[in-house]
Design a protein around this motif. Structure first.
Motif, mmCIF file in Angstrom:
data_model
loop_
_atom_site.group_PDB
_atom_site.id
_atom_site.type_symbol
_atom_site.label_atom_id
_atom_site.label_comp_id
_atom_site.label_asym_id
_atom_site.label_seq_id
_atom_site.Cartn_x
_atom_site.Cartn_y
_atom_site.Cartn_z
ATOM 1 N N MET A 65 0.829 -1.187 0.000
ATOM 2 C CA MET A 65 0.000 0.000 0.000
ATOM 3 C C MET A 65 0.869 1.244 0.000
ATOM 4 O O MET A 65 1.913 1.274 0.626
ATOM 5 N N LEU A 66 0.373 2.267 -0.663
ATOM 6 C CA LEU A 66 1.051 3.558 -0.680
ATOM 7 C C LEU A 66 0.463 4.459 0.393
ATOM 8 O O LEU A 66 -0.741 4.409 0.670
ATOM 9 N N LEU A 67 1.289 5.282 0.975
ATOM 10 C CA LEU A 67 0.825 6.362 1.842
ATOM 11 C C LEU A 67 0.890 7.634 1.025
ATOM 12 O O LEU A 67 1.933 7.960 0.455
ATOM 13 N N ILE A 68 -0.226 8.327 0.943
ATOM 14 C CA ILE A 68 -0.289 9.591 0.211
ATOM 15 C C ILE A 68 -0.498 10.683 1.239
ATOM 16 O O ILE A 68 -1.398 10.603 2.079
ATOM 17 N N ASP A 69 0.341 11.713 1.168
ATOM 18 C CA ASP A 69 0.314 12.794 2.146
ATOM 19 C C ASP A 69 -0.645 13.891 1.685
ATOM 20 O O ASP A 69 -0.281 14.770 0.906
ATOM 21 N N CYS A 70 -1.874 13.849 2.173
ATOM 22 C CA CYS A 70 -2.848 14.895 1.862
ATOM 23 C C CYS A 70 -2.357 16.201 2.486
ATOM 24 O O CYS A 70 -2.013 16.227 3.673
ATOM 25 N N PRO A 71 -2.299 17.300 1.716
ATOM 26 C CA PRO A 71 -1.822 18.564 2.298
ATOM 27 C C PRO A 71 -2.769 19.131 3.354
ATOM 28 O O PRO A 71 -2.396 20.045 4.084
ATOM 29 N N HIS A 72 -3.979 18.587 3.474
ATOM 30 C CA HIS A 72 -4.958 19.071 4.441
ATOM 31 C C HIS A 72 -5.073 18.156 5.660
ATOM 32 O O HIS A 72 -5.360 18.629 6.762
ATOM 33 N N CYS A 73 -4.872 16.826 5.471
ATOM 34 C CA CYS A 73 -5.101 15.852 6.540
ATOM 35 C C CYS A 73 -3.850 15.093 6.986
ATOM 36 O O CYS A 73 -3.879 14.437 8.011
ATOM 37 N N GLY A 74 -2.803 15.120 6.185
ATOM 38 C CA GLY A 74 -1.613 14.349 6.501
ATOM 39 C C GLY A 74 -1.628 12.999 5.783
ATOM 40 O O GLY A 74 -2.507 12.720 4.970
ATOM 41 N N PRO A 75 -0.660 12.142 6.094
ATOM 42 C CA PRO A 75 -0.535 10.857 5.395
ATOM 43 C C PRO A 75 -1.713 9.921 5.666
ATOM 44 O O PRO A 75 -2.133 9.758 6.810
ATOM 45 N N ARG A 76 -2.227 9.338 4.588
ATOM 46 C CA ARG A 76 -3.320 8.380 4.674
ATOM 47 C C ARG A 76 -3.080 7.271 3.650
ATOM 48 O O ARG A 76 -2.379 7.449 2.664
ATOM 49 N N ASN A 77 -3.753 6.148 3.839
ATOM 50 C CA ASN A 77 -3.649 5.000 2.946
ATOM 51 C C ASN A 77 -4.234 5.325 1.573
ATOM 52 O O ASN A 77 -5.226 6.048 1.470
ATOM 53 N N GLU A 78 -3.653 4.768 0.533
ATOM 54 C CA GLU A 78 -4.079 5.060 -0.842
ATOM 55 C C GLU A 78 -5.538 4.730 -1.124
ATOM 56 O O GLU A 78 -6.128 5.296 -2.043
ATOM 57 N N VAL A 79 -6.171 3.844 -0.372
ATOM 58 C CA VAL A 79 -7.564 3.481 -0.628
ATOM 59 C C VAL A 79 -8.521 4.637 -0.344
ATOM 60 O O VAL A 79 -9.681 4.592 -0.750
ATOM 61 N N GLU A 80 -8.046 5.674 0.354
ATOM 62 C CA GLU A 80 -8.882 6.842 0.647
ATOM 63 C C GLU A 80 -8.929 7.850 -0.489
ATOM 64 O O GLU A 80 -9.620 8.856 -0.393
ATOM 65 N N TYR A 81 -8.184 7.602 -1.584
ATOM 66 C CA TYR A 81 -8.026 8.588 -2.638
ATOM 67 C C TYR A 81 -8.555 8.103 -3.980
ATOM 68 O O TYR A 81 -8.605 6.909 -4.249
ATOM 69 N N ALA A 82 -8.905 9.060 -4.825
ATOM 70 C CA ALA A 82 -9.279 8.785 -6.213
ATOM 71 C C ALA A 82 -8.374 9.618 -7.116
ATOM 72 O O ALA A 82 -8.154 10.809 -6.859
ATOM 73 N N TYR A 83 -7.848 8.979 -8.148
ATOM 74 C CA TYR A 83 -6.972 9.647 -9.100
ATOM 75 C C TYR A 83 -7.794 10.568 -9.989
ATOM 76 O O TYR A 83 -8.892 10.221 -10.416
ATOM 77 N N GLY A 84 -7.269 11.758 -10.293
ATOM 78 C CA GLY A 84 -8.023 12.730 -11.078
ATOM 79 C C GLY A 84 -7.365 13.161 -12.372
ATOM 80 O O GLY A 84 -7.819 14.114 -12.988
ATOM 81 N N GLY A 85 -6.292 12.499 -12.787
ATOM 82 C CA GLY A 85 -5.666 12.846 -14.053
ATOM 83 C C GLY A 85 -4.555 13.869 -13.918
ATOM 84 O O GLY A 85 -4.109 14.209 -12.823
ATOM 85 N N GLN A 86 -4.111 14.359 -15.050
ATOM 86 C CA GLN A 86 -3.005 15.310 -15.110
ATOM 87 C C GLN A 86 -3.398 16.646 -14.484
ATOM 88 O O GLN A 86 -4.501 17.156 -14.715
ATOM 89 N N ALA A 87 -2.501 17.215 -13.713
ATOM 90 C CA ALA A 87 -2.733 18.523 -13.092
ATOM 91 C C ALA A 87 -2.323 19.637 -14.038
ATOM 92 O O ALA A 87 -1.570 19.418 -14.983
ATOM 93 N N HIS A 88 -2.819 20.818 -13.776
ATOM 94 C CA HIS A 88 -2.445 22.043 -14.483
ATOM 95 C C HIS A 88 -2.832 22.026 -15.963
ATOM 96 O O HIS A 88 -2.123 22.581 -16.795
ATOM 97 N N VAL A 89 -3.961 21.420 -16.294
ATOM 98 C CA VAL A 89 -4.476 21.451 -17.664
ATOM 99 C C VAL A 89 -5.390 22.673 -17.760
ATOM 100 O O VAL A 89 -6.407 22.754 -17.070
ATOM 101 N N ALA A 90 -5.014 23.622 -18.599
ATOM 102 C CA ALA A 90 -5.768 24.866 -18.719
ATOM 103 C C ALA A 90 -7.069 24.652 -19.498
ATOM 104 O O ALA A 90 -7.072 24.000 -20.543
ATOM 105 N N ARG A 91 -8.147 25.190 -18.980
ATOM 106 C CA ARG A 91 -9.425 25.134 -19.695
ATOM 107 C C ARG A 91 -9.389 26.105 -20.871
ATOM 108 O O ARG A 91 -8.739 27.149 -20.791
ATOM 109 N N PRO A 92 -10.117 25.796 -21.939
ATOM 110 C CA PRO A 92 -10.142 26.714 -23.081
ATOM 111 C C PRO A 92 -10.765 28.062 -22.687
ATOM 112 O O PRO A 92 -11.765 28.098 -21.973
ATOM 113 N N GLU A 93 -10.170 29.148 -23.164
ATOM 114 C CA GLU A 93 -10.715 30.475 -22.861
ATOM 115 C C GLU A 93 -12.051 30.705 -23.555
ATOM 116 O O GLU A 93 -12.951 31.308 -22.988
#
Length: 103
Positions: free
Chosen positions: A1-29
């Motif tokens: 299992m991976l530990l992912i460090d939530c910047p709001h809650c601290g380290p938690r087990n990976e089962v608490e998270y959902a992947y959301g894709g690539q970050a910093h993708v700009a929306r069309p103007e």
């Protein structure tokens, strides 16, 4: 299992998270000005590097907030996590490119 460090809650087990894709993708103007090819690129085309990659994550089993992470796609190591809307932090030394490495 991976530990992912939530910047709001601290380290938690990976089962608490959902992947959301690539970050910093700009929306069309102006979304109405896009043709089908441009919409396809916005919706489906993402980077696929080997090395450090900025991703979005959702802490579904905790604070339910979205945040970003820098993760090495070759080792699965999380190098940094930071709140959504923040600038990508410098991750220091470490592989960002594996040019010349044979799979």
């Amino acid at each position: 299992m991976l530990l992912i460090d939530c910047p709001h809650c601290g380290p938690r087990n990976e089962v608490e998270y959902a992947y959301g894709g690539q970050a910093h993708v700009a929306r069309p103007e102006d979304p109405y000005a896009l043709d089908d090819r441009e919409w396809a690129e916005y919706l489906f085309y993402r980077d696929n590097p080997r090395g450090d990659y900025a991703e979005r994550w959702h802490h579904t089993g905790g604070c339910r907030k979205w945040f970003n992470a820098i993760r090495d796609t070759a080792t699965y190591e999380f190098r940094a996590t930071y709140p959504a809307g923040s600038a990508r932090p410098a991750t220091g030394p470490g592989p960002t490119s594996h040019e010349g490495v044979q799979p």
